[in-house]
Design a protein around this motif. Structure first.
Motif, PDB file in Angstrom:
ATOM      1  N   ILE A  95     -18.765  40.364  90.257  1.00 60.73           N
ATOM      2  CA  ILE A  95     -17.823  39.247  90.074  1.00 60.73           C
ATOM      3  C   ILE A  95     -18.075  38.553  88.742  1.00 60.73           C
ATOM      4  N   ALA A  96     -19.341  38.286  88.441  1.00 59.21           N
ATOM      5  CA  ALA A  96     -19.673  37.616  87.181  1.00 59.21           C
ATOM      6  C   ALA A  96     -19.219  38.453  85.989  1.00 59.21           C
ATOM      7  N   SER A  97     -19.477  39.753  86.028  1.00 57.76           N
ATOM      8  CA  SER A  97     -19.079  40.637  84.935  1.00 57.76           C
ATOM      9  C   SER A  97     -17.559  40.735  84.830  1.00 57.76           C
ATOM     10  N   THR A  98     -16.885  40.738  85.958  1.00 61.08           N
ATOM     11  CA  THR A  98     -15.425  40.807  85.967  1.00 61.08           C
ATOM     12  C   THR A  98     -14.813  39.578  85.318  1.00 61.08           C
ATOM     13  N   VAL A  99     -15.342  38.422  85.642  1.00 62.49           N
ATOM     14  CA  VAL A  99     -14.813  37.162  85.104  1.00 62.49           C
ATOM     15  C   VAL A  99     -14.932  37.122  83.581  1.00 62.49           C
ATOM     16  N   VAL A 100     -16.078  37.517  83.053  1.00 60.79           N
ATOM     17  CA  VAL A 100     -16.275  37.431  81.597  1.00 60.79           C
ATOM     18  C   VAL A 100     -15.552  38.552  80.850  1.00 60.79           C
ATOM     19  N   ALA A 101     -15.297  39.670  81.527  1.00 67.65           N
ATOM     20  CA  ALA A 101     -14.647  40.808  80.865  1.00 67.65           C
ATOM     21  C   ALA A 101     -13.125  40.746  80.941  1.00 67.65           C
ATOM     22  N   PHE A 102     -12.592  40.039  81.925  1.00 66.69           N
ATOM     23  CA  PHE A 102     -11.146  40.015  82.139  1.00 66.69           C
ATOM     24  C   PHE A 102     -10.337  39.569  80.922  1.00 66.69           C
ATOM     25  N   PRO A 103     -10.725  38.503  80.210  1.00 64.21           N
ATOM     26  CA  PRO A 103      -9.896  38.062  79.076  1.00 64.21           C
ATOM     27  C   PRO A 103      -9.672  39.139  78.024  1.00 64.21           C
ATOM     28  N   LEU A 104     -10.661  39.979  77.778  1.00 67.02           N
ATOM     29  CA  LEU A 104     -10.520  41.032  76.777  1.00 67.02           C
ATOM     30  C   LEU A 104      -9.482  42.060  77.215  1.00 67.02           C
ATOM     31  N   MET A 105      -9.516  42.423  78.496  1.00 62.84           N
ATOM     32  CA  MET A 105      -8.554  43.393  79.006  1.00 62.84           C
ATOM     33  C   MET A 105      -7.156  42.793  79.049  1.00 62.84           C
ATOM     34  N   TYR A 106      -7.071  41.567  79.483  1.00 66.01           N
ATOM     35  CA  TYR A 106      -5.767  40.904  79.578  1.00 66.01           C
ATOM     36  C   TYR A 106      -5.109  40.793  78.211  1.00 66.01           C
ATOM     37  N   GLN A 107      -5.864  40.332  77.228  1.00 62.05           N
ATOM     38  CA  GLN A 107      -5.311  40.130  75.894  1.00 62.05           C
ATOM     39  C   GLN A 107      -4.875  41.458  75.276  1.00 62.05           C
ATOM     40  N   SER A 108      -5.682  42.504  75.461  1.00 57.57           N
ATOM     41  CA  SER A 108      -5.331  43.815  74.906  1.00 57.57           C
ATOM     42  C   SER A 108      -4.084  44.378  75.574  1.00 57.57           C
ATOM     43  N   ALA A 109      -4.029  44.283  76.909  1.00 59.20           N
ATOM     44  CA  ALA A 109      -2.869  44.800  77.637  1.00 59.20           C
ATOM     45  C   ALA A 109      -1.605  44.040  77.265  1.00 59.20           C
ATOM     46  N   VAL A 152     -12.481  49.667  76.875  1.00 57.24           N
ATOM     47  CA  VAL A 152     -13.771  49.875  76.212  1.00 57.24           C
ATOM     48  C   VAL A 152     -14.459  48.540  75.931  1.00 57.24           C
ATOM     49  N   LEU A 153     -13.706  47.570  75.392  1.00 56.58           N
ATOM     50  CA  LEU A 153     -14.281  46.263  75.099  1.00 56.58           C
ATOM     51  C   LEU A 153     -14.709  45.536  76.372  1.00 56.58           C
ATOM     52  N   SER A 154     -13.920  45.667  77.419  1.00 61.14           N
ATOM     53  CA  SER A 154     -14.265  45.030  78.698  1.00 61.14           C
ATOM     54  C   SER A 154     -15.526  45.640  79.288  1.00 61.14           C
ATOM     55  N   ILE A 205     -25.644  52.243  73.361  1.00 54.35           N
ATOM     56  CA  ILE A 205     -24.440  52.225  74.211  1.00 54.35           C
ATOM     57  C   ILE A 205     -23.349  51.373  73.577  1.00 54.35           C
ATOM     58  N   SER A 206     -23.716  50.182  73.095  1.00 54.30           N
ATOM     59  CA  SER A 206     -22.735  49.282  72.475  1.00 54.30           C
ATOM     60  C   SER A 206     -22.162  49.891  71.200  1.00 54.30           C
ATOM     61  N   PHE A 207     -23.003  50.568  70.424  1.00 52.96           N
ATOM     62  CA  PHE A 207     -22.539  51.223  69.200  1.00 52.96           C
ATOM     63  C   PHE A 207     -21.507  52.295  69.522  1.00 52.96           C
ATOM     64  N   ILE A 208     -21.779  53.080  70.550  1.00 59.96           N
ATOM     65  CA  ILE A 208     -20.845  54.128  70.962  1.00 59.96           C
ATOM     66  C   ILE A 208     -19.515  53.520  71.399  1.00 59.96           C
ATOM     67  N   MET A 209     -19.587  52.397  72.141  1.00 59.92           N
ATOM     68  CA  MET A 209     -18.369  51.724  72.589  1.00 59.92           C
ATOM     69  C   MET A 209     -17.528  51.258  71.406  1.00 59.92           C
ATOM     70  N   CYS A 212     -15.848  54.088  69.637  1.00 60.69           N
ATOM     71  CA  CYS A 212     -14.673  54.534  70.407  1.00 60.69           C
ATOM     72  C   CYS A 212     -13.466  53.651  70.123  1.00 60.69           C
ATOM     73  N   VAL A 213     -13.673  52.335  70.088  1.00 61.40           N
ATOM     74  CA  VAL A 213     -12.573  51.407  69.783  1.00 61.40           C
ATOM     75  C   VAL A 213     -12.024  51.686  68.391  1.00 61.40           C
ATOM     76  N   HIS A 214     -12.910  51.899  67.435  1.00 65.50           N
ATOM     77  CA  HIS A 214     -12.477  52.174  66.050  1.00 65.50           C
ATOM     78  C   HIS A 214     -11.654  53.470  65.984  1.00 65.50           C
ATOM     79  N   LEU A 215     -12.105  54.511  66.674  1.00 66.37           N
ATOM     80  CA  LEU A 215     -11.390  55.787  66.654  1.00 66.37           C
ATOM     81  C   LEU A 215     -10.028  55.667  67.333  1.00 66.37           C
ATOM     82  N   ILE A 216      -9.970  54.863  68.381  1.00 67.72           N
ATOM     83  CA  ILE A 216      -8.706  54.683  69.095  1.00 67.72           C
ATOM     84  C   ILE A 216      -7.682  53.979  68.219  1.00 67.72           C
ATOM     85  N   LYS A 217      -8.132  52.946  67.500  1.00 68.63           N
ATOM     86  CA  LYS A 217      -7.223  52.148  66.682  1.00 68.63           C
ATOM     87  C   LYS A 217      -6.839  52.835  65.386  1.00 68.63           C
TER      88      LYS A 217
END
Length: 218
Positions: A95-109, A152-154, A205-209, A212-217
Motif C-alpha cells: 500500500i505504501a509503495s502504491t501510494v507513492v508510485a501512483f502519481p508517476l503512473m497517472y501523470q504518464s498515462a 518503469v518509473l513507478s 537496478i535503478s540504472f537499468i530502469m 529503459c525509460v530513455h530507450l522507450i522515449k
C-alpha cells in the motif's frame, strides 16, 4: 551471497511488482477519465492525485496509519475480515509503495492519452468500436510509450520507497524489510560492507530502469 542478503532485495522486487500492477490499472483508468473530462474542481482532484510526489514520506506514513489504523473504520473493517490489522504486514508495504508510485503512473498515462488525435478515436467510434474496444485497441496502443514509461518509473519509485514503508509496514526481516530499510539498519549498526552491497544492487537496478525509460522515449 546468503539468503539473508537476497531476501530484502527479493521482497523489494515483489512489493514493487504488485504495486506496479495496481498503479497501472488505476493510472490507466483515471488517466483516461481525467484526460477526457472537464468539471469544476478538476484541478483539486488532480492535485490530490499528485500530492504524494511532494509530501514528505513521514507524512504519507502517518496518514496511512491514520486511515488503516485500528481506530479507523477502514482498519476495523480489515481486522474484522482478515482477523488481523494490516499495519506491519507485507500488504502494508504494498500500500505504501502504491501510494507513492501512483502519481508517476497517472501523470504518464494522462499525458499519453491527452496526446492522442481525437479524430482517430472518433473514426474508430464511427466504425462501430465500443468504449471498451476503443480503450484497449486504439487508445492504449497509441499511448503505449507514455504508459510503459510510467510503469518503469513507478516500479523504480516503489522499489526505492523507504519512509512511508518504515512507518506503516515496519522493518521485520523476511516479512516487511525491504532493501531500503535494510540499508538503513546496516548503516545504523556500522556494517558498511553490507550496506554498500545493497546500495550497489539498488544502483544497478535503478540504472537499468532509467536506461529503459530513455530507450522507450528515444
Amino acid at each position: 551471497m546468503t539468503q539473508a542478503f537476497w531476501q530484502p532485495i527479493q521482497l523489494s522486487v515483489e512489493i514493487a511488482l504488485i504495486s506496479c500492477v495496481i498503479v497501472l490499472v488505476l493510472g490507466l483508468i483515471l488517466g483516461r477519465v481525467m484526460s477526457n473530462v472537464t468539471f469544476r474542481g478538476k484541478a483539486i482532484v488532480e492535485t490530490i492525485f499528485l500530492l504524494p510526489l511532494v509530501l514528505p514520506p513521514t507524512v504519507i506514513g502517518f496518514l496511512l496509519i491514520v486511515v488503516f489504523g485500528k481506530n479507523s473504520p477502514v482498519g476495523q473493517m480489515i481486522e474484522w475480515i482478515f482477523h488481523q490489522p494490516i499495519i506491519f504486514t507485507w500488504w502494508a508495504a504494498v500500500i505504501a509503495s502504491t501510494v507513492v508510485a501512483f502519481p508517476l503512473m497517472y501523470q504518464s498515462a494522462k499525458t499519453g492519452f491527452s496526446s492522442i488525435d481525437v479524430d482517430i478515436e472518433n473514426a474508430a467510434r464511427v466504425d462501430g468500436a465500443s468504449d471498451l474496444k476503443l480503450f484497449l485497441f486504439v487508445s492504449v496502443p497509441l499511448a503505449l510509450k507514455s504508459i510503459i514509461s510510467g510503469v518503469v518509473l513507478s516500479f523504480a519509485r516503489a522499489l526505492g520507497e523507504f519512509g512511508a514503508t518504515l512507518m506503516f509496514a515496519g522493518n521485520i526481516p523476511g516479512k516487511t524489510q525491504t532493501t531500503s530499510t535494510a540499508i538503513y539498519i546496516a548503516l545504523d549498526s556500522g556494517n558498511m560492507q553490507l550496506a554498500w552491497l545493497w546500495v550497489a544492487c539498488m544502483i544497478v537496478i535503478s540504472f537499468i530502469m532509467l536506461i529503459c525509460v530513455h530507450l522507450i522515449k528515444s
